[in-house]
Design a protein around this motif. Sequence first.
Motif, PDB file in Angstrom:
ATOM      1  N   ALA A   1       5.735  31.081 -65.038  1.00  0.00           N
ATOM      2  CA  ALA A   1       5.834  32.526 -64.601  1.00  0.00           C
ATOM      3  C   ALA A   1       5.365  32.194 -63.062  1.00  0.00           C
ATOM      4  N   ARG A   2       5.776  31.760 -62.602  1.00  0.00           N
ATOM      5  CA  ARG A   2       5.528  31.681 -60.600  1.00  0.00           C
ATOM      6  C   ARG A   2       7.315  32.445 -60.386  1.00  0.00           C
ATOM      7  N   CYS A   3       8.588  31.376 -61.060  1.00  0.00           N
ATOM      8  CA  CYS A   3       9.164  31.604 -61.615  1.00  0.00           C
ATOM      9  C   CYS A   3       9.152  33.672 -61.270  1.00  0.00           C
ATOM     10  N   VAL A   4       9.268  33.401 -62.294  1.00  0.00           N
ATOM     11  CA  VAL A   4       9.274  35.694 -62.567  1.00  0.00           C
ATOM     12  C   VAL A   4       8.481  36.045 -61.380  1.00  0.00           C
ATOM     13  N   VAL A   5       7.225  35.455 -60.803  1.00  0.00           N
ATOM     14  CA  VAL A   5       7.020  36.733 -60.012  1.00  0.00           C
ATOM     15  C   VAL A   5       7.940  36.768 -59.087  1.00  0.00           C
ATOM     16  N   PHE A   6       8.319  35.614 -58.632  1.00  0.00           N
ATOM     17  CA  PHE A   6       9.388  34.963 -57.386  1.00  0.00           C
ATOM     18  C   PHE A   6      10.647  36.012 -57.987  1.00  0.00           C
ATOM     19  N   LEU A   7      11.224  36.164 -58.932  1.00  0.00           N
ATOM     20  CA  LEU A   7      12.276  37.120 -59.230  1.00  0.00           C
ATOM     21  C   LEU A   7      11.819  38.486 -59.055  1.00  0.00           C
ATOM     22  N   ALA A   8      10.715  39.059 -59.410  1.00  0.00           N
ATOM     23  CA  ALA A   8      10.132  39.771 -59.202  1.00  0.00           C
ATOM     24  C   ALA A   8      10.211  40.874 -57.624  1.00  0.00           C
ATOM     25  N   SER A   9      10.084  39.621 -56.951  1.00  0.00           N
ATOM     26  CA  SER A   9       9.926  40.568 -55.205  1.00  0.00           C
ATOM     27  C   SER A   9      10.570  40.610 -54.619  1.00  0.00           C
ATOM     28  N   ASP A  10      10.355  41.380 -53.533  1.00  0.00           N
ATOM     29  CA  ASP A  10      11.507  41.522 -52.181  1.00  0.00           C
ATOM     30  C   ASP A  10      12.039  40.532 -52.056  1.00  0.00           C
ATOM     31  N   ALA A  11      11.680  39.367 -52.234  1.00  0.00           N
ATOM     32  CA  ALA A  11      12.253  37.938 -51.241  1.00  0.00           C
ATOM     33  C   ALA A  11      13.744  37.448 -52.424  1.00  0.00           C
ATOM     34  N   ALA A  12      13.730  38.889 -53.507  1.00  0.00           N
ATOM     35  CA  ALA A  12      14.825  37.805 -54.600  1.00  0.00           C
ATOM     36  C   ALA A  12      15.885  38.843 -54.257  1.00  0.00           C
ATOM     37  N   SER A  13      16.332  39.849 -53.356  1.00  0.00           N
ATOM     38  CA  SER A  13      16.620  41.334 -53.818  1.00  0.00           C
ATOM     39  C   SER A  13      18.582  40.594 -53.836  1.00  0.00           C
ATOM     40  N   TRP A  14      18.171  39.697 -53.279  1.00  0.00           N
ATOM     41  CA  TRP A  14      19.869  38.991 -53.291  1.00  0.00           C
ATOM     42  C   TRP A  14      20.413  38.247 -54.379  1.00  0.00           C
ATOM     43  N   ILE A  15      19.428  37.813 -55.633  1.00  0.00           N
ATOM     44  CA  ILE A  15      19.650  36.881 -56.277  1.00  0.00           C
ATOM     45  C   ILE A  15      19.570  37.993 -57.482  1.00  0.00           C
ATOM     46  N   THR A  16      21.185  38.289 -58.563  1.00  0.00           N
ATOM     47  CA  THR A  16      20.802  38.914 -59.215  1.00  0.00           C
ATOM     48  C   THR A  16      22.230  38.267 -60.311  1.00  0.00           C
ATOM     49  N   GLY A  17      22.125  38.282 -62.099  1.00  0.00           N
ATOM     50  CA  GLY A  17      23.759  37.441 -62.760  1.00  0.00           C
ATOM     51  C   GLY A  17      23.130  36.156 -62.368  1.00  0.00           C
ATOM     52  N   SER A  18      21.741  35.208 -62.261  1.00  0.00           N
ATOM     53  CA  SER A  18      21.815  34.192 -62.201  1.00  0.00           C
ATOM     54  C   SER A  18      21.079  33.906 -63.536  1.00  0.00           C
ATOM     55  N   THR A  19      20.921  32.276 -63.537  1.00  0.00           N
ATOM     56  CA  THR A  19      20.545  31.800 -64.975  1.00  0.00           C
ATOM     57  C   THR A  19      19.029  30.521 -63.726  1.00  0.00           C
ATOM     58  N   LEU A  20      17.801  31.095 -63.573  1.00  0.00           N
ATOM     59  CA  LEU A  20      17.308  29.972 -63.282  1.00  0.00           C
ATOM     60  C   LEU A  20      16.765  29.047 -63.922  1.00  0.00           C
ATOM     61  N   THR A  21      17.026  27.503 -63.845  1.00  0.00           N
ATOM     62  CA  THR A  21      16.803  26.868 -65.128  1.00  0.00           C
ATOM     63  C   THR A  21      15.291  25.757 -64.220  1.00  0.00           C
ATOM     64  N   ILE A  22      14.243  25.347 -65.237  1.00  0.00           N
ATOM     65  CA  ILE A  22      13.380  24.975 -64.981  1.00  0.00           C
ATOM     66  C   ILE A  22      12.786  24.138 -66.285  1.00  0.00           C
ATOM     67  N   ASN A  23      13.509  23.065 -65.860  1.00  0.00           N
ATOM     68  CA  ASN A  23      13.324  21.997 -66.783  1.00  0.00           C
ATOM     69  C   ASN A  23      12.816  20.416 -66.678  1.00  0.00           C
ATOM     70  N   GLY A  24      12.176  20.143 -65.835  1.00  0.00           N
ATOM     71  CA  GLY A  24      12.017  18.980 -65.078  1.00  0.00           C
ATOM     72  C   GLY A  24      13.149  18.201 -64.693  1.00  0.00           C
ATOM     73  N   GLY A  25      14.412  18.320 -64.744  1.00  0.00           N
ATOM     74  CA  GLY A  25      15.528  17.355 -64.945  1.00  0.00           C
ATOM     75  C   GLY A  25      16.716  17.662 -66.402  1.00  0.00           C
ATOM     76  N   GLN A  26      15.381  17.990 -67.405  1.00  0.00           N
ATOM     77  CA  GLN A  26      16.820  17.569 -68.545  1.00  0.00           C
ATOM     78  C   GLN A  26      17.738  17.956 -68.751  1.00  0.00           C
ATOM     79  N   HIS A  27      18.135  18.698 -67.632  1.00  0.00           N
ATOM     80  CA  HIS A  27      19.570  19.590 -68.186  1.00  0.00           C
ATOM     81  C   HIS A  27      19.852  19.908 -66.762  1.00  0.00           C
ATOM     82  N   MET A  28      21.279  19.606 -66.744  1.00  0.00           N
ATOM     83  CA  MET A  28      21.613  20.650 -64.657  1.00  0.00           C
ATOM     84  C   MET A  28      22.758  21.222 -64.865  1.00  0.00           C
ATOM     85  N   ASP A  29      23.016  22.533 -65.324  1.00  0.00           N
ATOM     86  CA  ASP A  29      24.148  23.375 -65.969  1.00  0.00           C
ATOM     87  C   ASP A  29      24.487  23.796 -64.680  1.00  0.00           C
TER      88      ASP A  29
END
Length: 240
Positions: free
Chosen positions: A212-240
Amino acid sequence: MGRVAFVTGGTRGIGGAVSRALKEAGYNVAANYAGNDDAAKAFKKDTKIPVFKWDVGDYQACEQGVIAVENEVGPIDILVNNAGISRDAMLQKMSHEQWSQVIRTNLDSVFNMTRPVINGMRERGFGRVISISSINGQKGQLGLTNYCAAKSGVIGFTRALALESARKGITVNAIAPGYVATDLLSGVSEDVMKAIVGQIPVGRLGEAEEVARCVVFLASDAASWITGSTLTINGGQHMD
């Protein structure tokens, strides 16, 4: 009036955490759900977030639902495509119904919900489309061809729409969580759970609030230069 955020599958699990976090961040939040009336009623009572019931796999229901949300809450500025199900089976044993149910709910829904809101976002010159993919949409997983296909499709959708929308003030991103402690894992045996956690370098499952905290960040004005990205959050299980 603050920006309006709408979360599909937004009353339980990751979706419920996302709805709560967005409200705490100051957004006017509304949530969709498909079938669990008791959970939705309890969520609404606890959070005071309005809830709307429809099947996100049904395009006409989504069109009508968006109209209902925008009439009650306001034009949707932030769309979180979170709704998802699993119907696990090896492909040689998977029924067409199991395939179709997952594709319909996990992938068709992303089009069904984004299409009715994208023109309004373009006209207003602002929008956030955030879709929940999965670690299994990135790396694949035995017994999940339907789920992996859908979640991988979410990433492709995200990249294409980001290109189409960037000059209109709209960012489009995906989040790919690893294994998170939600109802989707409730039927997993203790031995399988130990095996899953054993593959996660940080040594634990994720929490819905962390996604949820990742969603809040991507929704914010602070993330306005981030688009087309996939934010991975998996504890290091898969690194792409």
